[in-house]
Design a protein around this motif. Structure first.
Motif, PDB file in Angstrom:
ATOM      1  N   ASP A  24       4.954  12.560  -4.665  1.00  0.00           N
ATOM      2  CA  ASP A  24       4.229  11.668  -5.564  1.00  0.00           C
ATOM      3  C   ASP A  24       2.806  11.459  -5.056  1.00  0.00           C
ATOM      4  OD1 ASP A  24       4.136   9.913  -7.869  1.00  0.00           O
ATOM      5  OD2 ASP A  24       4.130   8.240  -6.445  1.00  0.00           O
ATOM      6  N   HIS A  25       2.684  11.248  -3.760  1.00  0.00           N
ATOM      7  CA  HIS A  25       1.358  11.073  -3.173  1.00  0.00           C
ATOM      8  C   HIS A  25       0.528  12.342  -3.312  1.00  0.00           C
ATOM      9  CE1 HIS A  25       2.055   7.329  -0.416  1.00  0.00           C
ATOM     10  NE2 HIS A  25       2.570   7.170  -1.623  1.00  0.00           N
ATOM     11  N   GLN A  26       1.154  13.477  -3.146  1.00  0.00           N
ATOM     12  CA  GLN A  26       0.417  14.735  -3.269  1.00  0.00           C
ATOM     13  C   GLN A  26      -0.097  14.935  -4.689  1.00  0.00           C
ATOM     14  OE1 GLN A  26      -0.418  16.314  -0.379  1.00  0.00           O
ATOM     15  NE2 GLN A  26       0.697  14.535   0.390  1.00  0.00           N
ATOM     16  N   ALA A  27       0.698  14.536  -5.672  1.00  0.00           N
ATOM     17  CA  ALA A  27       0.260  14.640  -7.063  1.00  0.00           C
ATOM     18  C   ALA A  27      -0.951  13.725  -7.317  1.00  0.00           C
ATOM     19  CB  ALA A  27       1.402  14.289  -8.010  1.00  0.00           C
ATOM     20  N   TRP A  28      -0.916  12.515  -6.761  1.00  0.00           N
ATOM     21  CA  TRP A  28      -2.052  11.603  -6.919  1.00  0.00           C
ATOM     22  C   TRP A  28      -3.278  12.137  -6.178  1.00  0.00           C
ATOM     23  CZ3 TRP A  28      -2.542   8.546 -10.731  1.00  0.00           C
ATOM     24  CH2 TRP A  28      -1.423   7.947 -11.302  1.00  0.00           C
ATOM     25  N   LEU A  55       0.820  -1.221   0.000  1.00  0.00           N
ATOM     26  CA  LEU A  55       0.000   0.000   0.000  1.00  0.00           C
ATOM     27  C   LEU A  55       0.854   1.272   0.000  1.00  0.00           C
ATOM     28  CD1 LEU A  55      -2.781  -1.117   2.509  1.00  0.00           C
ATOM     29  CD2 LEU A  55      -2.810  -1.277   0.007  1.00  0.00           C
ATOM     30  N   LYS A  56       2.086   1.164  -0.463  1.00  0.00           N
ATOM     31  CA  LYS A  56       2.971   2.335  -0.548  1.00  0.00           C
ATOM     32  C   LYS A  56       2.703   3.144  -1.813  1.00  0.00           C
ATOM     33  CE  LYS A  56       5.557   1.311   3.058  1.00  0.00           C
ATOM     34  NZ  LYS A  56       4.835   1.585   4.276  1.00  0.00           N
ATOM     35  N   ASP A  57       2.372   2.448  -2.911  1.00  0.00           N
ATOM     36  CA  ASP A  57       2.034   3.104  -4.169  1.00  0.00           C
ATOM     37  C   ASP A  57       0.522   3.239  -4.201  1.00  0.00           C
ATOM     38  OD1 ASP A  57       1.626   3.993  -6.763  1.00  0.00           O
ATOM     39  OD2 ASP A  57       2.423   2.185  -7.718  1.00  0.00           O
ATOM     40  N   GLY A  85      -6.863   8.284   1.905  1.00  0.00           N
ATOM     41  CA  GLY A  85      -6.567   7.797   3.246  1.00  0.00           C
ATOM     42  C   GLY A  85      -5.152   7.258   3.402  1.00  0.00           C
ATOM     43  N   LEU A  86      -4.568   6.798   2.305  1.00  0.00           N
ATOM     44  CA  LEU A  86      -3.222   6.229   2.361  1.00  0.00           C
ATOM     45  C   LEU A  86      -2.122   7.218   1.991  1.00  0.00           C
ATOM     46  CD1 LEU A  86      -3.972   2.759   0.771  1.00  0.00           C
ATOM     47  CD2 LEU A  86      -3.299   3.194   3.140  1.00  0.00           C
ATOM     48  N   ALA A  87      -2.513   8.347   1.446  1.00  0.00           N
ATOM     49  CA  ALA A  87      -1.522   9.342   1.009  1.00  0.00           C
ATOM     50  C   ALA A  87      -0.720   9.842   2.205  1.00  0.00           C
ATOM     51  CB  ALA A  87      -2.208  10.501   0.309  1.00  0.00           C
ATOM     52  N   GLU A  88       0.588   9.890   2.015  1.00  0.00           N
ATOM     53  CA  GLU A  88       1.472  10.368   3.078  1.00  0.00           C
ATOM     54  C   GLU A  88       1.806  11.837   2.847  1.00  0.00           C
ATOM     55  OE1 GLU A  88       4.853   7.784   3.275  1.00  0.00           O
ATOM     56  OE2 GLU A  88       3.610   6.001   3.539  1.00  0.00           O
ATOM     57  N   GLU A  89       1.594  12.600   3.902  1.00  0.00           N
ATOM     58  CA  GLU A  89       1.904  14.022   3.832  1.00  0.00           C
ATOM     59  C   GLU A  89       3.407  14.197   3.592  1.00  0.00           C
ATOM     60  OE1 GLU A  89       1.330  17.844   6.708  1.00  0.00           O
ATOM     61  OE2 GLU A  89      -0.145  16.230   6.843  1.00  0.00           O
ATOM     62  N   GLY A  90       3.754  15.106   2.720  1.00  0.00           N
ATOM     63  CA  GLY A  90       5.159  15.370   2.431  1.00  0.00           C
ATOM     64  C   GLY A  90       5.731  14.514   1.316  1.00  0.00           C
ATOM     65  N   ASP A  91       4.981  13.526   0.851  1.00  0.00           N
ATOM     66  CA  ASP A  91       5.438  12.704  -0.271  1.00  0.00           C
ATOM     67  C   ASP A  91       4.921  13.374  -1.548  1.00  0.00           C
ATOM     68  OD1 ASP A  91       5.465  10.814  -2.409  1.00  0.00           O
ATOM     69  OD2 ASP A  91       5.568   9.168  -0.968  1.00  0.00           O
TER      70      ASP A  91
END
Length: 167
Positions: free
Chosen positions: A144-148, A105-107, A136-142
């Protein structure tokens, strides 16, 4: 460990050894003696077939890769993308789910692509649920996650519009 060519040749000890190997984290590729280089060659073939628009053939290759090594998220993503391109959205969602799990669940991208498939199936509620899982799985400060998150937010907003799905 090399597998016998005829499965009827397996002794009870060999079956126990295979089961113990699987319990210890070995993959089917390990058990069959398939090397990382061979898996990479198959992956390259599947990718090239996908890019060339030969989605049925790429699906076959990625399906084999997933059977050989179910722990590789990129194999599942290739299978999911092939199935999505073929219009097999329900099966694509299942493969995207496996990609997410295989990657710990990292990607979070598989959640977005699954949402697209749910939309193609006309299932707005599941699409929104998938996007909510991504959020819910997006990590703050990442980054790539912020773009998704931005993409998911835009898609969720489009789904919630009163005229969504009425084309």
């Amino acid at each position: 460990m090399t597998m016998p060519t005829n499965m009827k040749e397996l002794s009870p000890e060999e079956v126990r050894a295979i089961m113990a190997g699987l319990d210890d984290g070995l993959t089917n590729a390990d058990l069959a003696g398939i090397t990382d280089e061979q898996l990479e060659a198959l992956y390259a073939l599947g990718h090239n077939l996908y890019v060339a628009g030969q989605h049925r053939d790429s699906e076959t290759i990625f399906q084999a890769l997933c059977l050989y090594d179910y722990t590789q998220p990129r194999f599942w993503l290739g299978l999911a993308g092939s199935r999505q391109a073929l219009g097999d959205y329900r099966q694509a969602v299942d493969a995207y789910s496996m990609a997410a799990v295989a990657g710990g669940l990292k990607d979070i991208s598989p959640f977005y692509y699954a949402a697209i498939c749910f939309l193609k199936l006309g299932d707005m509620e599941s699409a929104l649920g998938s996007l909510g899982g991504l959020a819910g799985l997006a990590e703050e400060g990442d980054p790539d996650h912020q773009a998704w998150l931005v993409k998911a937010g835009n898609l969720a907003e489009a789904i919630r519009r009163p005229d969504a799905g009425k084309e």
